[in-house]
Structure formats: C-alpha cells, structure tokens
Design a protein around this motif. Structure first.
Motif, PDB file in Angstrom:
ATOM      1  N   LEU A  24      15.373 114.132  50.345  1.00  0.00           N
ATOM      2  CA  LEU A  24      14.366 113.926  49.310  1.00  0.00           C
ATOM      3  C   LEU A  24      13.107 113.293  49.891  1.00  0.00           C
ATOM      4  CD1 LEU A  24      13.829 113.958  46.188  1.00  0.00           C
ATOM      5  CD2 LEU A  24      14.540 111.573  46.218  1.00  0.00           C
ATOM      6  N   HIS A  25      13.275 112.353  50.795  1.00  0.00           N
ATOM      7  CA  HIS A  25      12.112 111.702  51.384  1.00  0.00           C
ATOM      8  C   HIS A  25      11.410 112.559  52.424  1.00  0.00           C
ATOM      9  CE1 HIS A  25      13.338 108.173  49.247  1.00  0.00           C
ATOM     10  NE2 HIS A  25      12.181 107.651  49.557  1.00  0.00           N
ATOM     11  N   ASP A  26      12.017 113.629  52.848  1.00  0.00           N
ATOM     12  CA  ASP A  26      11.355 114.551  53.769  1.00  0.00           C
ATOM     13  C   ASP A  26      10.550 115.628  53.051  1.00  0.00           C
ATOM     14  OD1 ASP A  26      11.869 113.459  56.198  1.00  0.00           O
ATOM     15  OD2 ASP A  26      13.583 114.731  56.673  1.00  0.00           O
ATOM     16  N   ILE A  27      10.596 115.660  51.737  1.00  0.00           N
ATOM     17  CA  ILE A  27       9.856 116.687  50.992  1.00  0.00           C
ATOM     18  C   ILE A  27       8.351 116.614  51.267  1.00  0.00           C
ATOM     19  CG2 ILE A  27       9.193 117.459  48.676  1.00  0.00           C
ATOM     20  CD1 ILE A  27      12.067 116.911  47.800  1.00  0.00           C
ATOM     21  N   PRO A  28       7.697 115.445  51.218  1.00  0.00           N
ATOM     22  CA  PRO A  28       6.254 115.427  51.542  1.00  0.00           C
ATOM     23  C   PRO A  28       5.963 115.916  52.961  1.00  0.00           C
ATOM     24  CG  PRO A  28       6.844 113.417  50.407  1.00  0.00           C
ATOM     25  CD  PRO A  28       8.122 114.139  50.706  1.00  0.00           C
ATOM     26  N   TYR A  29       6.831 115.580  53.898  1.00  0.00           N
ATOM     27  CA  TYR A  29       6.635 116.055  55.267  1.00  0.00           C
ATOM     28  C   TYR A  29       6.768 117.574  55.340  1.00  0.00           C
ATOM     29  CZ  TYR A  29       7.530 117.047  60.163  1.00  0.00           C
ATOM     30  OH  TYR A  29       7.489 117.586  61.416  1.00  0.00           O
ATOM     31  N   GLU A  30       7.734 118.130  54.641  1.00  0.00           N
ATOM     32  CA  GLU A  30       7.899 119.587  54.640  1.00  0.00           C
ATOM     33  C   GLU A  30       6.698 120.276  53.996  1.00  0.00           C
ATOM     34  OE1 GLU A  30      10.176 121.249  56.255  1.00  0.00           O
ATOM     35  OE2 GLU A  30      11.113 119.381  56.900  1.00  0.00           O
ATOM     36  N   ALA A  42       1.971 111.283  60.482  1.00  0.00           N
ATOM     37  CA  ALA A  42       1.809 110.056  59.700  1.00  0.00           C
ATOM     38  C   ALA A  42       2.594 110.137  58.395  1.00  0.00           C
ATOM     39  CB  ALA A  42       0.333 109.814  59.412  1.00  0.00           C
ATOM     40  N   ILE A  43       2.601 111.297  57.767  1.00  0.00           N
ATOM     41  CA  ILE A  43       3.351 111.466  56.524  1.00  0.00           C
ATOM     42  C   ILE A  43       4.844 111.343  56.798  1.00  0.00           C
ATOM     43  CG2 ILE A  43       3.964 113.157  54.739  1.00  0.00           C
ATOM     44  CD1 ILE A  43       1.030 114.096  54.856  1.00  0.00           C
ATOM     45  N   HIS A  44       5.290 111.894  57.916  1.00  0.00           N
ATOM     46  CA  HIS A  44       6.712 111.813  58.269  1.00  0.00           C
ATOM     47  C   HIS A  44       7.125 110.362  58.526  1.00  0.00           C
ATOM     48  CE1 HIS A  44      10.311 113.039  60.838  1.00  0.00           C
ATOM     49  NE2 HIS A  44      10.581 113.390  59.597  1.00  0.00           N
ATOM     50  N   ALA A  45       6.311 109.648  59.289  1.00  0.00           N
ATOM     51  CA  ALA A  45       6.627 108.243  59.582  1.00  0.00           C
ATOM     52  C   ALA A  45       6.587 107.398  58.306  1.00  0.00           C
ATOM     53  CB  ALA A  45       5.634 107.697  60.610  1.00  0.00           C
ATOM     54  N   ALA A  46       5.605 107.644  57.452  1.00  0.00           N
ATOM     55  CA  ALA A  46       5.512 106.880  56.205  1.00  0.00           C
ATOM     56  C   ALA A  46       6.675 107.196  55.275  1.00  0.00           C
ATOM     57  CB  ALA A  46       4.188 107.167  55.515  1.00  0.00           C
ATOM     58  N   GLY A  47       7.222 108.403  55.372  1.00  0.00           N
ATOM     59  CA  GLY A  47       8.410 108.740  54.587  1.00  0.00           C
ATOM     60  C   GLY A  47       9.596 107.887  54.989  1.00  0.00           C
ATOM     61  N   TRP A  48       9.751 107.653  56.283  1.00  0.00           N
ATOM     62  CA  TRP A  48      10.837 106.775  56.751  1.00  0.00           C
ATOM     63  C   TRP A  48      10.591 105.335  56.333  1.00  0.00           C
ATOM     64  CZ3 TRP A  48      15.492 108.055  58.080  1.00  0.00           C
ATOM     65  CH2 TRP A  48      15.735 109.357  58.529  1.00  0.00           C
ATOM     66  N   VAL A  49       9.335 104.908  56.397  1.00  0.00           N
ATOM     67  CA  VAL A  49       9.012 103.554  55.957  1.00  0.00           C
ATOM     68  C   VAL A  49       9.301 103.413  54.467  1.00  0.00           C
ATOM     69  CG1 VAL A  49       7.107 101.916  55.625  1.00  0.00           C
ATOM     70  CG2 VAL A  49       7.325 103.161  57.778  1.00  0.00           C
ATOM     71  N   SER A  50       9.039 104.484  53.710  1.00  0.00           N
ATOM     72  CA  SER A  50       9.288 104.457  52.276  1.00  0.00           C
ATOM     73  C   SER A  50      10.765 104.248  51.956  1.00  0.00           C
ATOM     74  CB  SER A  50       8.791 105.754  51.639  1.00  0.00           C
ATOM     75  OG  SER A  50       9.014 105.750  50.260  1.00  0.00           O
ATOM     76  N   LEU A  51      11.641 104.696  52.837  1.00  0.00           N
ATOM     77  CA  LEU A  51      13.074 104.447  52.633  1.00  0.00           C
ATOM     78  C   LEU A  51      13.378 102.955  52.626  1.00  0.00           C
ATOM     79  CD1 LEU A  51      14.737 107.158  54.887  1.00  0.00           C
ATOM     80  CD2 LEU A  51      15.006 106.923  52.426  1.00  0.00           C
ATOM     81  N   PHE A  52      12.645 102.198  53.424  1.00  0.00           N
ATOM     82  CA  PHE A  52      12.903 100.767  53.536  1.00  0.00           C
ATOM     83  C   PHE A  52      12.072  99.926  52.579  1.00  0.00           C
ATOM     84  CE2 PHE A  52      13.765 102.670  57.727  1.00  0.00           C
ATOM     85  CZ  PHE A  52      15.136 102.489  57.722  1.00  0.00           C
ATOM     86  N   THR A  53      11.145 100.565  51.855  1.00  0.00           N
ATOM     87  CA  THR A  53      10.344  99.844  50.863  1.00  0.00           C
ATOM     88  C   THR A  53      10.757 100.235  49.455  1.00  0.00           C
ATOM     89  OG1 THR A  53       8.619 101.521  50.924  1.00  0.00           O
ATOM     90  CG2 THR A  53       8.347  99.632  52.402  1.00  0.00           C
ATOM     91  N   LEU A  54      11.996 100.639  49.310  1.00  0.00           N
ATOM     92  CA  LEU A  54      12.545 101.024  48.012  1.00  0.00           C
ATOM     93  C   LEU A  54      11.728 102.131  47.343  1.00  0.00           C
ATOM     94  CD1 LEU A  54      13.558  97.510  46.680  1.00  0.00           C
ATOM     95  CD2 LEU A  54      14.988  99.181  47.864  1.00  0.00           C
ATOM     96  N   HIS A  55      11.275 103.086  48.135  1.00  0.00           N
ATOM     97  CA  HIS A  55      10.614 104.312  47.679  1.00  0.00           C
ATOM     98  C   HIS A  55       9.246 104.072  47.053  1.00  0.00           C
ATOM     99  CE1 HIS A  55      14.790 105.383  48.148  1.00  0.00           C
ATOM    100  NE2 HIS A  55      15.114 104.635  47.121  1.00  0.00           N
ATOM    101  N   ALA A  56       8.640 102.939  47.318  1.00  0.00           N
ATOM    102  CA  ALA A  56       7.350 102.629  46.704  1.00  0.00           C
ATOM    103  C   ALA A  56       6.235 103.543  47.214  1.00  0.00           C
ATOM    104  CB  ALA A  56       6.977 101.179  46.977  1.00  0.00           C
ATOM    105  N   LEU A  57       6.314 103.975  48.457  1.00  0.00           N
ATOM    106  CA  LEU A  57       5.261 104.808  49.033  1.00  0.00           C
ATOM    107  C   LEU A  57       5.419 106.287  48.741  1.00  0.00           C
ATOM    108  CD1 LEU A  57       5.099 103.217  52.582  1.00  0.00           C
ATOM    109  CD2 LEU A  57       3.638 102.747  50.642  1.00  0.00           C
TER     110      LEU A  57
END
Length: 115
Positions: A24-30, A42-57
């Motif tokens: 689900l978090h890879d959808i923006p990257y795809e 940058a979108i891919h890396a921010a998607g991983w960061v979003s996993l650790f920020t409780l999906h806020a990003l």
C-alpha cells in the motif's frame, strides 16, 4: 489440532497484513514510476519514512506523485503544448516591426534635419 490451525491462520493474517501495508505504501512510488516522475527516489524513500510516522506523509506522497505527468509536466502552465514556439515567433515578428519603425523614424528624422 485446532490450536495449530488457529495459530497458522493468525500467522498468515499477520504476514498478509505486514506485506499489505508495505504494498500500500509503494502505490505513490509505482505511480511515480509509471508517470516517469523526476522525484521517484524521493517519493520511494518518503514512503518508507511514512511507515514509521504512522502514515502521516502518505496522502501527500500520493498527491506529489499524481501532480507530474510526462506529457504536460507539473500542469501549472496556462498555454497549450507548443506555446513556447508560438511565443518565440511572436517575439521575432515584434522585433522586425520595431526595426522597421526605427528605420522609418531615422529616415524621417534625417529628412527633417536636411530641410
């Protein structure tokens, strides 16, 4: 026996949920890859960061990925495709008109000085 089946179902559900969230978090990257976005990494890396920020990003990543399209860029231009060449032609025509007017003015100015 049912304890082992229940444990298997629980483990299966946990694994599916874990990988489902990652997918689900890879959808923006795809989307970014599909649109040939200039900020794919940058979108891919921010998607991983979003996993650790409780999906806020994640919603912002979706918007960021959707903004860019290869055929129209970021979409902030008001003109039609190829408007830059039209503008260049208009500038060239205006320069010719200015040169013509300056030529007329210098010619009429020299007549008035002689007379």
């Amino acid at each position: 026996m049912l304890d082992y089946v229940a444990l298997g179902v629980l483990i299966f559900a946990a694994v599916v949920l874990f990988y489902g969230i990652i997918v689900l978090h890879d959808i923006p990257y795809e989307i970014a890859v599909h649109r040939n976005h200039p900020h794919q990494d940058a979108i891919h890396a921010a998607g991983w960061v979003s996993l650790f920020t409780l999906h806020a990003l994640w919603p912002f990543l979706w918007i960021w990925a959707m903004l860019y399209r290869e055929d129209r860029g970021w979409g902030f231009t008001t003109g039609k495709p190829g408007a830059e060449t039209d503008l260049a032609q208009q500038v060239a025509e205006l320069r010719k008109r200015i040169e013509l007017l300056e030529g007329r003015m210098s010619a009429s100015g020299s007549e008035h000085k002689e007379g």
